[in-house]
Design an enzyme around this catalytic site. Structure first.
Site: not given
Ligand code: NAD
Length: 491
Positions: A178, A228-229, A250, A284, A385
């Site tokens: 977002e 994401g996380g 991921e 990441c 992290e």
């Molecule tokens: P996040 O988990 O907060 O959000 C990621 C996405 O998930 C966003 O689009 C968010 O809106 C969505 N989201 C949040 N809550 C949700 C729910 N309940 N249901 C479905 N979707 C939901 O992560 P972030 O802060 O945007 O990104 C950082 C994280 O991403 C770090 O932990 C990083 O290591 C990881 N990451 C991993 C890789 C990889 O290739 N392994 C690559 C990039 C980032």
């Protein structure tokens, strides 16, 4: 540029009334105001993708016909490289040079999947043990895909998902983070111009819950791919269980970078800086956990500190900037809490740890490059992290100890190590339990090589042939060429 959702081939501001301001993290200026999607909008997008998959032309085209459009989208990214790179840097704060690399990668990713889908989706006859029969392995698209991407590499992460899904013949609903939706909006416009059929690509903007949550829960979605996380990853796994949809995750990492005394130390220092301060550590695979052989510890730390204190921080849009701000105020708070925790746990703060004092940087979400020494593997600053410009240093005495320390983590995304000893290179590469291992290098990615994590860094793989596999089903078609009565029942 559009500021809304893209559903069934139409741009719309959605059913809700809310909107969201998108902020430049360097100066907090509003760069766009976009529609905030709702659960109902997400359901509309899923319905469009479902219709396009079940009845539309896309999954029924030949792989080579789909490949032409997927390749054309890669070409369009290349043509709009400068525009997309500027948007990405404005939205994320990262340097323009990094964003340009991202756009080149993204163009290559669409072209790669266009190429390999044609060969990898060809029917494969197998030897049938039954007389007068044929047996064929058929590769088919999984179906409707929900795709959720993070803010650190907004368009790159989206393209790791969109390109293989499209090449495979899936239809999709993409939800960017977002806080960084702009380049994903723009690529959706480019896909529309290139001529993807309606309903194949749908875009919903908005919060993780409800938009992402609906994608994970929906019984009409066949696959959910999330980057994401870990906390969000767990929620998605639970939500996805309703229809046992396929899951690709991921997640995060805490990635060791191990330097042995026999390595080329000047090069290792240079790469150690890139490993952790690239994109202000919001990667990441950041090499945030430095493990140094005791005999070189002091010299290495001295050299590292000298160079990190010369890092030019500033506006990612300005030529010469080496490190931009963190993504948001909320994220900076999180990074600062981690730094505070490191101090409380007894790590020695040797450099950074605060915000810069330069008046020009006061509106941005900056934290200085930060170095902790005297760290131990039981500290949370070492295990968790941070996702910021923070590096922790531990010492080791032997190869066994280095390996044990490096593997002592719940994550398993990537690891790097530095040594000129060929046998040690073999032993360490095999011993490290991570999805990617770099020998005398760090943070190397390319589209041909699979990317993903062991342990709590994820499920499945993106990139490479494995990245296409995620979006394919395998069907066995058996054909009896001369059926004869069995006369088993009711003789
Ligand atoms: P996040 O988990 O907060 O959000 C990621 C996405 O998930 C966003 O689009 C968010 O809106 C969505 N989201 C949040 N809550 C949700 C729910 N309940 N249901 C479905 N979707 C939901 O992560 P972030 O802060 O945007 O990104 C950082 C994280 O991403 C770090 O932990 C990083 O290591 C990881 N990451 C991993 C890789 C990889 O290739 N392994 C690559 C990039 C980032």
């Amino acid at each position: 540029m559009n500021q809304g959702l893209y559903i069934n081939g139409e741009w719309t501001m959605g059913r809700g009334v809310a909107s969201r301001e998108i902020i430049n993290p360097f100066n907090r200026k509003v760069i766009a105001t976009v529609a905030e999607g709702t659960r109902e909008d997400t359901q509309d997008a899923i319905a469009a993708a479902r219709e396009a998959f079940d009845y539309g032309p896309w999954p029924r085209l030949k792989a080579s016909e789909r490949a032409a459009l997927v390749r054309a989208l890669g070409d369009a990214v290349q043509e709009h490289r400068e525009e997309l790179a500027s948007l990405e840097s404005l939205d994320t704060g990262k340097t323009l040079e990094e964003s340009r690399w991202d756009m080149d990668d993204i163009a290559g990713i669409f072209r790669y999947y266009a190429d390999i889908a044609v060969t990898d989706m060809a029917d494969a006859p197998i030897d049938s043990p039954v007389a007068d029969s044929t047996s064929t392995i058929v590769r088919e698209p999984v179906g409707v895909c929900g795709q959720i991407s993070p803010w650190n590499y907004p368009l790159l992460q989206a393209s790791w998902k969109m390109a293989p899904a499209l090449a495979a013949g899936c239809t999709l609903v993409i939800k960017p983070s977002e806080i960084t939706p702009l380049t994903t909006i723009r690529i959706t416009e480019l896909a529309q111009e290139v001529g993807f059929p309606r309903g194949v690509i749908n875009l919903v903007l908005g919060a993780g819950n409800p938009v992402g949550a609906e994608l994970a829960e929906s019984l009409d979605v066949d696959l959910i791919s999330f980057t994401g996380g870990i906390e969000t990853g767990r929620k998605i796994m639970q939500a996805a269980s309703g229809n046992a949809k396929k899951i690709a995750l991921e997640l995060g990492g805490k990635n060791p970078n191990i330097v042995f005394a026999d390595a080329n130390l000047e090069t290792a220092v240079d790469y150690a800086l890139n490993a952790v301060f690239f994109h202000a550590g919001q990667i990441c695979s950041a090499g945030a956990r430095l493990l140094l052989e005791s005999s070189i510890h002091d010299d290495f730390v001295f050299a590292l500190r000298a160079r990190m204190e010369r890092i030019v921080i500033g506006n990612g849009m300005t030529e010469g900037t080496q490190m931009g701000p963190l993504i948001s105020e909320q994220h900076r708070d999180k990074v600062e809490r981690a730094i505070q925790l490191g101090r409380q746990e007894g790590a020695t703060l040797l450099s950074g740890g605060t915000r810069p004092t330069n008046p020009e940087l006061q509106d941005g979400f900056f934290v200085l490059p930060t170095l902790f020494t005297d760290c131990t593997s039981s500290m949370r600053i070492v295990q968790e992290e941070v996702f910021g410009p923070v590096i922790t240093v531990e010492r080791f005495e032997s190869e066994d100890e280095a390996l044990r320390l490096a593997n002592d983590t719940t994550y398993g995304l990537s690891a790097g190590f530095w040594t000129n000893d060929a046998q040690r290179q073999q032993r360490m590469s095999r011993g490290l339990r991570f999805g990617t291992v770099w020998v005398n290098d760090f943070n190397v990615y390319f589209v041909q090589a699979p990317w993903g994590g062991y342990k709590q860094s994820g499920i499945g793989r993106e990139l490479g042939r494995a990245g296409l596999e995620e979006y394919l089903e395998t069907k066995h078609v058996f054909q009896n060429l001369a059926p004869k009565s069995l006369n088993w029942f009711g003789r």
